[in-house]
Design a protein around this motif. Structure first.
Motif, short mmCIF file in Angstrom:
data_model
loop_
_atom_site.label_atom_id
_atom_site.label_comp_id
_atom_site.label_asym_id
_atom_site.label_seq_id
_atom_site.Cartn_x
_atom_site.Cartn_y
_atom_site.Cartn_z
N ARG A 48 39.57 -64.73 -16.07
CA ARG A 48 38.16 -65.86 -15.95
C ARG A 48 39.52 -67.11 -16.61
N HIS A 51 40.85 -58.53 -13.16
CA HIS A 51 39.57 -59.67 -13.21
C HIS A 51 40.08 -60.72 -14.61
N GLY A 99 35.72 -71.49 -15.61
CA GLY A 99 34.65 -70.71 -15.49
C GLY A 99 34.64 -69.89 -14.92
N GLU A 136 35.46 -67.01 -11.85
CA GLU A 136 36.06 -65.60 -12.14
C GLU A 136 36.78 -64.49 -10.89
N PHE A 137 37.59 -64.46 -10.81
CA PHE A 137 38.38 -63.76 -10.13
C PHE A 137 38.90 -62.62 -10.34
N ALA A 138 38.93 -62.01 -8.67
CA ALA A 138 39.78 -60.60 -8.82
C ALA A 138 41.42 -60.72 -8.28
N LEU A 139 42.20 -60.60 -8.84
CA LEU A 139 43.67 -60.52 -7.96
C LEU A 139 44.31 -59.43 -8.51
N MET A 187 42.20 -71.17 -5.07
CA MET A 187 40.84 -70.68 -5.91
C MET A 187 41.18 -71.29 -7.31
N GLY A 188 41.80 -72.21 -6.83
CA GLY A 188 41.86 -72.82 -8.22
C GLY A 188 42.70 -72.17 -9.87
#
Lengths: 640, 83
Positions: free
Chosen positions: B62, B60, B66, B68-71, B39-40
């Protein structure tokens, strides 16, 4: 350009020849533009491939290119080929690719890479390079880059990796030719990638040149998404808005159910009017009209619900909002072993379990998905309502509307509570296993491609008709036989007999089964008549009212349930005591809350899990628990 | 965006909304690490916390790319960052 769905002929590299099948496999991250590219390559003429051991949907189409026939396969979106258990999308993809090799196919991988953010996609490239298949890259969203004035250097990427790379836009007609030529050239050379390790971030930055205007465009896009997120993900309003939106979706499914049911009734009556007279014998006519056409009507009733649900789910997913919904509710469902994606199917299950089970496809984790499929039948679907209403008005009329209303609501709450408890238990037993905590990409909001969304809905409808529809038709025919054919040793009912319908059902195989079961079901207060009602309502729960009506000699009980309610209250046994008590009614309600009393749901579970095992498991455990509860409620109620 | 001022190691989950840090350690299983890497999310990348989910919900984020993820919070607790 042409595309074909004919899988019967063995498509080979040379039509009719003996070469191994040439197969182009599209692989890429979710939201990389894979579905759009697949549609562009195949003209959307796709069918769900039947691959042994593969439980997720893998699309396969056969296309003609430069005078040869080629298979195009669309794998599920993947973040990585590493990790993940055997049943995850990643595990399926690994097994799938090994299977293709074992089958002797000539395979070329086309990685669909989002050119607007290449670095994350190049991590997957690194893994794909090690698989030993020829590999090319179709970098998508060329149109977006152009509109933003950015430049993607495909040549530089191709040189760095030693792979064919083409920048494309799925919307452009030329894309098909470009991607297929690129893929088949690589297949012709047969060479697998030889590039050693590389840094995806460095390489990604080096191939994407930002225009001066881009920083501003990106800033604006980010601001737009951030503004929306401030509302949609706000601590209080976010979950409220999500629940409201999902309730609207639930309402939409509910809303189309009634007109769809009325329409299918009209259609089936019209068809019955035309073909009924073709069959002289009343028994055969009844089988065709009630058994076969009745089953077809049930299938048609579900179709609009499936289409509406798929359309909305695809729109939400493609717009980027579904990921936000998962963010909002994940915490709540994680406690019972389901992730945030389980919310939508569970809610939809309150309208109807059949589309809800199809909606579990949005759950990526296979164990969570299976758990959701197994507990959805516990949600209080609309088909339970007529039976609930009948029993409440027949046996609890004296307790007043407030009591009945409270009992009605508690039945809904009981369904949800049972579902959550069952989920927690299943995740610790039959569907136990490690699941990765939530990691989900939150893509920027964007406008969905309506053509792709529309095709997904049409595919869902076709698959439903084919897979679920045929099972429902077969089950409907079997139920007709049980309810209409006299049991061995029973006299046939003369067609002109008074109460012919009642006599027919009393002498039927179902009645014989009901009587045979009575010694056991008496523990819950169910006599053979209730048992026959339960057998009849396996076709659809709402048929309970009609079947009980026929047994009780009430014509059209569906249209006048109050008549049946009075009749049930007034029935007496041989000793003159009321045949049915409020305790029996409460036991029957308890049974209905839990039991998967619906052939369409069973067919849907079989379709989604690709096995009868889980369908039969659901029947088994819900019937066992439902009956145990019914016995407990009846025995307790009778003593109070 | 506010950057964590001191240079000490902190859990990503301990950053407030609007705070950012550079990922320094991933106390994760190999599978979790591979998944996050895909996922980077890896050591050396800067992450900004945009918001926390309610009642212990996910974060949430960033990333500097650039994206964006929910973790999940339980993962974020094991991702250590430096300002």
């Amino acid at each position: 350009m042409s595309a074909h769905r004919d899988h019967g002929r063995g498509a080979t590299g040379r039509e009719g020849g003996v070469e191994a099948r040439e197969t182009v496999v599209l692989v890429g991250r979710p939201n990389a533009g894979k579905s759009s590219l697949y549609n562009r390559l195949t003209g959307a003429q796709a069918k769900v491939g039947n691959f042994p051991g593969v439980t997720v949907e893998v699309l396969e189409g056969r296309v003609e290119h430069a005078g040869r026939f080629v298979y195009v396969i669309d794998l599920p979106g993947l973040y990585s080929l590493e990790g993940g258990d055997a049943e995850s999308d990643e595990g399926v993809a690994r097994r799938f690719l090994s299977g293709l090799r074992a089958e002797g196919r000539r395979v070329v991988l086309v990685q669909v890479l989002d050119a607007t953010c290449p670095a994350v996609g190049l991590r997957l490239t690194r893994e794909l390079c090690g698989l030993g298949f020829p590999l090319v890259i179709a970098a998508t969203r060329g149109d977006v880059l152009e509109a933003e004035g950015r430049h993607f250097d495909a040549t530089r990427l191709a040189d760095a990796l030693g792979l064919g790379v083409r920048l494309v836009s799925a919307r452009a007609a030329s894309t098909r030719e470009a991607v297929l030529s690129l893929a088949l050239d690589a297949l012709g050379s047969g060479a697998a990638p030889t590039v050693a390790g590389f840094d995806p971030d460095a390489l990604g930055s080096s191939v994407l040149r930002e225009a001066d205007t881009v920083a501003e465009a990106q800033r604006r896009a980010r601001q737009r998404s951030a503004r929306l997120d401030r509302w949609l993900l706000a601590p209080v309003w976010g979950p409220v808005l999500f629940v409201l939106l999902m309730s609207a979706l639930f309402g939409a499914v509910f809303y189309v159910a009634d007109p769809a049911s009325a329409l299918s009734d009209r259609m089936m009556r019209a068809v019955a009017g035309v073909i009924g007279p073709w069959f002289g014998a009343p028994r055969v006519r009844s089988f065709v009209v009630d058994g076969v056409l009745g089953g077809a009507g049930t299938v048609i009733t579900f179709l609009p619900q499936i289409v509406v649900l798929t359309l909305v789910m695809e729109l939400l997913d493609a717009s980027g909002y579904l990921a936000r919904g998962v963010f909002l509710v994940d915490r709540f469902l994680r406690g019972v072993g389901l992730g945030g994606r389980g919310f939508v199917p569970l809610l939809t299950g309150h309208a109807c379990a059949v589309p809800a089970i199809a909606a579990t496809r949005i759950i990526r984790n296979p164990r969570e998905r299976l758990t959701a499929i197994l507990v959805i039948p516990l949600m209080t679907c609309s088909a339970r309502v007529p039976t609930y209403s009948l029993l409440l008005s027949a046996f609890f009329a004296s307790r007043g509307p407030v009591f009945r209303g409270a009992l009605f609501v508690s039945l809904y709450v009981a369904g949800v509570a049972m579902g959550l408890v069952a989920s927690a238990v299943l995740r610790r037993t039959v569907t136990r296993g490690k699941t990765l905590p939530l990691v989900i990409e939150m893509p920027a909001y964007h406008r969905p491609e309506l053509r792709v969304v529309g095709r997904a809905a049409s595919r869902a409808a076709k698959n439903f008709l084919k897979d679920v529809g045929t099972t429902i038709l077969a089950a409907s025919a079997v139920l007709w036989v049980l309810l209409n054919v006299p049991a061995p040793g029973s006299a046939a009912v003369p067609p002109d007999a008074e109460n012919a319908a009642q006599l027919r059902i009393e002498r039927s195989v179902a009645a014989a089964m009901g009587r045979a079961l009575e010694p056991v079901t008496r523990l819950a207060g169910f006599d053979w008549r209730i048992n026959v009602g339960l057998i009849g309502s396996f076709g659809a729960r709402e048929l309970m009212v009609g079947t009980l009506g026929v047994i009780s000699g009430v014509e059209d009980a569906d249209d006048a349930p109050e008549t049946l309610a009075v009749r049930l209250q007034g029935q007496r046994d041989a000793q003159g005591r009321p045949r049915y008590s409020p305790a029996m009614a409460a036991a029957l309600l308890a049974f209905f809350v839990v039991a998967c009393q619906c052939m369409s749901t069973v067919a849907a579970i079989k379709r989604e899990t690709r096995s009868w095992r889980w369908a039969l498991f659901t029947l088994g455990w819900t019937y066992a628990l439902g009956f145990a509860l019914a016995v407990a409620v009846y025995q307790l109620g009778s003593r109070l | 965006m506010r950057t964590v001022l001191n240079n000490e190691l902190r859990a990503l989950s301990a950053l407030g909304a609007g705070e950012s840090g550079v990922i320094a350690e991933l106390a994760l299983t190999a599978e979790e690490r591979a998944w996050l890497d895909a996922m980077g999310v890896s050591v050396g990348r800067a992450a900004e916390v945009l918001r926390h989910g309610v009642w212990g919900g996910p974060l949430h984020l960033r990333m500097d790319s650039g994206a964006e993820f929910a973790l999940a919070r339980e993962l974020a607790e094991r991702v250590k960052v430096r300002g």
